[in-house]
Design an enzyme around this catalytic site. Structure first.
Site, mmCIF file in Angstrom:
data_model
loop_
_atom_site.group_PDB
_atom_site.id
_atom_site.type_symbol
_atom_site.label_atom_id
_atom_site.label_comp_id
_atom_site.label_asym_id
_atom_site.label_seq_id
_atom_site.Cartn_x
_atom_site.Cartn_y
_atom_site.Cartn_z
ATOM 1 N N ARG A 32 0.819 -1.213 0.000
ATOM 2 C CA ARG A 32 0.000 0.000 0.000
ATOM 3 C C ARG A 32 0.858 1.269 0.000
ATOM 4 O O ARG A 32 0.464 2.283 -0.582
ATOM 5 C CB ARG A 32 -0.925 -0.006 1.218
ATOM 6 N N LYS A 195 -16.372 -15.840 5.312
ATOM 7 C CA LYS A 195 -17.762 -15.402 5.459
ATOM 8 C C LYS A 195 -18.544 -15.383 4.140
ATOM 9 O O LYS A 195 -18.080 -14.848 3.157
ATOM 10 C CB LYS A 195 -17.789 -13.989 6.048
ATOM 11 N N GLY A 351 -7.308 -8.274 1.352
ATOM 12 C CA GLY A 351 -6.082 -8.443 2.138
ATOM 13 C C GLY A 351 -5.481 -9.830 2.078
ATOM 14 O O GLY A 351 -4.279 -9.991 1.857
ATOM 15 N N GLY A 374 -12.811 -4.567 1.337
ATOM 16 C CA GLY A 374 -14.227 -4.188 1.423
ATOM 17 C C GLY A 374 -14.603 -3.184 0.347
ATOM 18 O O GLY A 374 -15.680 -3.269 -0.253
HETATM 19 P P1 AMP Z 1 -12.788 -13.366 4.771
HETATM 20 O O1 AMP Z 1 -12.509 -12.308 5.791
HETATM 21 O O2 AMP Z 1 -14.217 -13.777 4.710
HETATM 22 O O3 AMP Z 1 -12.223 -13.020 3.414
HETATM 23 O O4 AMP Z 1 -11.990 -14.645 5.257
HETATM 24 C C1 AMP Z 1 -10.597 -14.768 5.273
HETATM 25 C C2 AMP Z 1 -10.225 -15.870 6.204
HETATM 26 O O5 AMP Z 1 -10.903 -17.048 5.823
HETATM 27 C C3 AMP Z 1 -8.765 -16.250 6.238
HETATM 28 O O6 AMP Z 1 -8.215 -15.822 7.451
HETATM 29 C C4 AMP Z 1 -8.768 -17.781 6.148
HETATM 30 O O7 AMP Z 1 -7.968 -18.408 7.120
HETATM 31 C C5 AMP Z 1 -10.218 -18.138 6.403
HETATM 32 N N1 AMP Z 1 -10.626 -19.400 5.812
HETATM 33 C C6 AMP Z 1 -10.429 -19.814 4.542
HETATM 34 N N2 AMP Z 1 -10.902 -21.060 4.374
HETATM 35 C C7 AMP Z 1 -11.396 -21.471 5.560
HETATM 36 C C8 AMP Z 1 -12.017 -22.674 6.005
HETATM 37 N N3 AMP Z 1 -12.185 -23.713 5.197
HETATM 38 N N4 AMP Z 1 -12.420 -22.728 7.297
HETATM 39 C C9 AMP Z 1 -12.225 -21.662 8.119
HETATM 40 N N5 AMP Z 1 -11.659 -20.510 7.750
HETATM 41 C C10 AMP Z 1 -11.245 -20.403 6.473
#
Ligand code: AMP
Length: 393
Positions: A32, A195, A351, A374
Site C-alpha cells: 500500500r 464469510k 487483504g 471491502g
Molecule cells: P474473509 O474475511 O471472509 O475473506 O476470510 C478470510 C479468512 O478465511 C482467512 O483468514 C482464512 O484463514 C479463512 N478461511 C479460509 N478457508 C477457511 C475454512 N475452510 N475454514 C475456516 N476458515 C477459512
C-alpha cells in the site's frame, strides 16, 4: 491530477498506509505504501509540498504505540529517497506550525488519524481542522473509500474546488471498471474466505456478467450443506442456507457454471498440528472440519482458471495462514499467474488474497492487484463509495 497546478501548493493527501506490522513494528508488506508513491511524486515533481494522512489499525482509545504511523516514516523516506518529517498529532497548533514551514519538495507525515475517534465518526469540526493543512485535497486511499470518515469524505466540503482523485484511486476505478464493463470471455470470478454474509450481494451482481463462479474457502461449506452434503464441523452459516440455494438456482438460470469444491483437506482441530486427511467434500465426518480444498478440486479449479480470459479473485481457498492448509490457495494463485502470462486479464483484491500472492512472489504476474478489500467488493456490487462520490459527485 494531471491538470492541476501544484506549484508552491500544499497537497493534503489521504493515503492508505494501513500496513501489517510485526511485533517489533517492522512493515511486513509495503504494497500500500508503494502504491501511493506515484501520487506523492507527481505533486513533488511539479513544485508542491505534501502532507500525508492515514489510519493504521483500529485504535479504540487514543494513542497506542503499535498503531503509530512513525513506524512507517523511515521506510517511506527510503522509498521516496528524501527526508520525511513527522507530526506527532494529525491536528493542532504544533502541526499547523510544521505545515506552514513546509517548502516545495518537502513531505510531512501525520500521526494516525484514528487516534481521534472523530475520524471514524465523520466529525465535521475534525475535518475542518484537517482541512487547514492543505491548499488542495487528494484522496488516494481506495481501501477506505467505502467509509464516510472525516478524512475520506466529510473533509471535501472544505475544498469545494480543489479536491482531486489520486493516481492510485483513479487506476483502481479504471481497472475495476474495465473488468466489470468490458471483460473478455470466459470471465471467471473466484471467491473464498470465511464469510458468506459479506459476499451475497457481490455474487448476485457478478452473476449477470460472468461465465464461471468458483467458490472455495470456508464459504463453500454453506453451499455444500445447502445441497445436502455432510460437512461435519466445517464453517457453515445456517442462516444463509436458503439464500445459498437461491444463488445456486440463480447461477443455473443465468447459465453461469458454479464450481464448488469436490474434495477437502479436513482436520480434527483448527490447528496446524491437527491430524489431516483428504475426503470427498460432502462426506466430512462429525468432529472434522474442512480447512482447504483438496487436490482434485485444485485440478478442477485450475483448469477453469487457465481457460478463462478475465479473472477476478477475492478470498483464500483455505486457512492459508497455516502451512498444512495453504496448498489450495497457492495452486489457484499459480493458475491465475499462468493464465495472465498467457494473455488473460486478472484482478486480485482483498487483504488475504494479496498477502498470499505476495508471499508466493506472484504479485508481479497479475494484471492488477487492488489495494481494496471491502471497498473493492462494494464497488463491484455497484454501490457508490463515499470517498469517490465526495470528489467526483
Ligand atoms: P474473509 O474475511 O471472509 O475473506 O476470510 C478470510 C479468512 O478465511 C482467512 O483468514 C482464512 O484463514 C479463512 N478461511 C479460509 N478457508 C477457511 C475454512 N475452510 N475454514 C475456516 N476458515 C477459512
Amino acid at each position: 491530477m494531471d491538470q492541476f497546478n501544484f506549484f508552491e501548493k500544499r497537497a493534503l493527501i489521504r493515503v492508505d498506509f494501513n500496513v501489517p506490522l510485526n511485533e517489533t513494528f517492522e512493515i511486513e508488506d509495503d504494497t500500500r505504501i508503494r502504491a501511493s508513491l506515484p501520487t506523492i511524486n507527481k505533486v513533488l515533481d511539479r513544485g508542491g509540498s505534501v502532507v500525508l494522512m492515514s489510519h493504521l489499525g483500529r485504535p479504540t482509545n487514543g494513542y497506542e504505540e503499535r498503531f503509530s504511523l512513525k513506524h512507517v516514516q523511515n521506510h517511506l523516506s527510503k522509498l521516496l529517497q528524501r527526508d520525511i518529517e513527522f507530526a506527532e498529532d494529525c491536528i493542532g497548533d504544533q502541526t499547523i506550525t510544521i505545515v506552514q514551514a513546509l517548502l516545495p519538495g518537502e513531505v510531512l507525515l501525520l500521526e494516525n488519524l484514528r487516534f481521534h475517534p472523530e475520524e471514524t465518526e465523520g466529525d465535521k469540526n475534525f475535518s475542518k481542522e484537517l482541512a487547514q493543512l492543505g491548499d488542495v485535497y487528494i484522496n488516494d486511499a481506495f481501501g477506505t473509500s467505502h467509509r464516510a470518515h472525516a478524512s475520506t469524505s466529510i473533509i471535501t466540503q472544505f475544498f469545494p474546488e480543489n479536491k482531486l482523485l489520486g493516481t492510485l484511486l483513479q487506476s483502481e476505478i479504471d481497472n475495476i471498471d474495465s473488468i466489470m464493463q468490458n471483460a473478455r470471455h470466459p470471465f471467471t470470478a473466484i471467491l473464498g474466505g470465511a464469510k458468506v454474509a459479506g459476499k451475497v450481494e457481490i455474487i448476485k451482481q457478478l452473476i449477470n456478467k460472468i461465465d464461471n463462479l468458483i467458490i472455495g474457502g470456508g464459504m463453500a461449506f454453506t453451499f455444500i450443506r445447502a445441497k445436502g452434503g455432510n460437512v461435519g464441523d466445517s464453517l457453515v452459516d445456517d442462516s444463509l442456507i436458503e439464500l445459498a440455494i437461491e444463488l445456486i438456482e440463480l447461477a443455473d438460470a443465468k447459465n453461469v457454471h458454479l464450481h464448488l469444491p469436490i474434495d477437502s483437506i479436513i482436520a480434527d482441530d483448527f490447528s496446524n498440528d491437527a491430524t489431516i486427511k483428504n475426503v470427498k467434500i460432502d462426506e466430512i465426518p462429525d468432529g472434522w472440519m474442512g480447512l482447504d480444498i483438496g487436490p482434485e478440486t485444485q485440478i478442477l479449479f485450475a483448469d477453469v482458471i487457465r481457460s478463462s480470459k478475465s479473472i477476478l479473485w477475492n478470498g483464500p481457498m483455505g486457512v492459508f495462514e497455516m502451512s498444512n492448509f495453504e496448498a489450495g490457495t497457492k495452486r489457484i494463485a499459480q493458475a491465475i499467474a499462468d493464465a495472465t502470462t498467457a494473455g488473460s486479464f486478472s484482478l486480485v483484491g482483498g487483504g488475504d488474497s494479496v498477502a498470499a500472492i505476495n508471499k508466493l512472489g506472484l504479485a508481479d504476474r497479475m494484471s492488477y492487484v487492488s489495494t481494496g478489500g471491502g471497498a473493492l467488493l462494494e464497488y463491484i456490487e455497484g454501490k457508490e463509495l463515499p470517498g469517490i462520490k465526495a470528489i467526483s459527485g
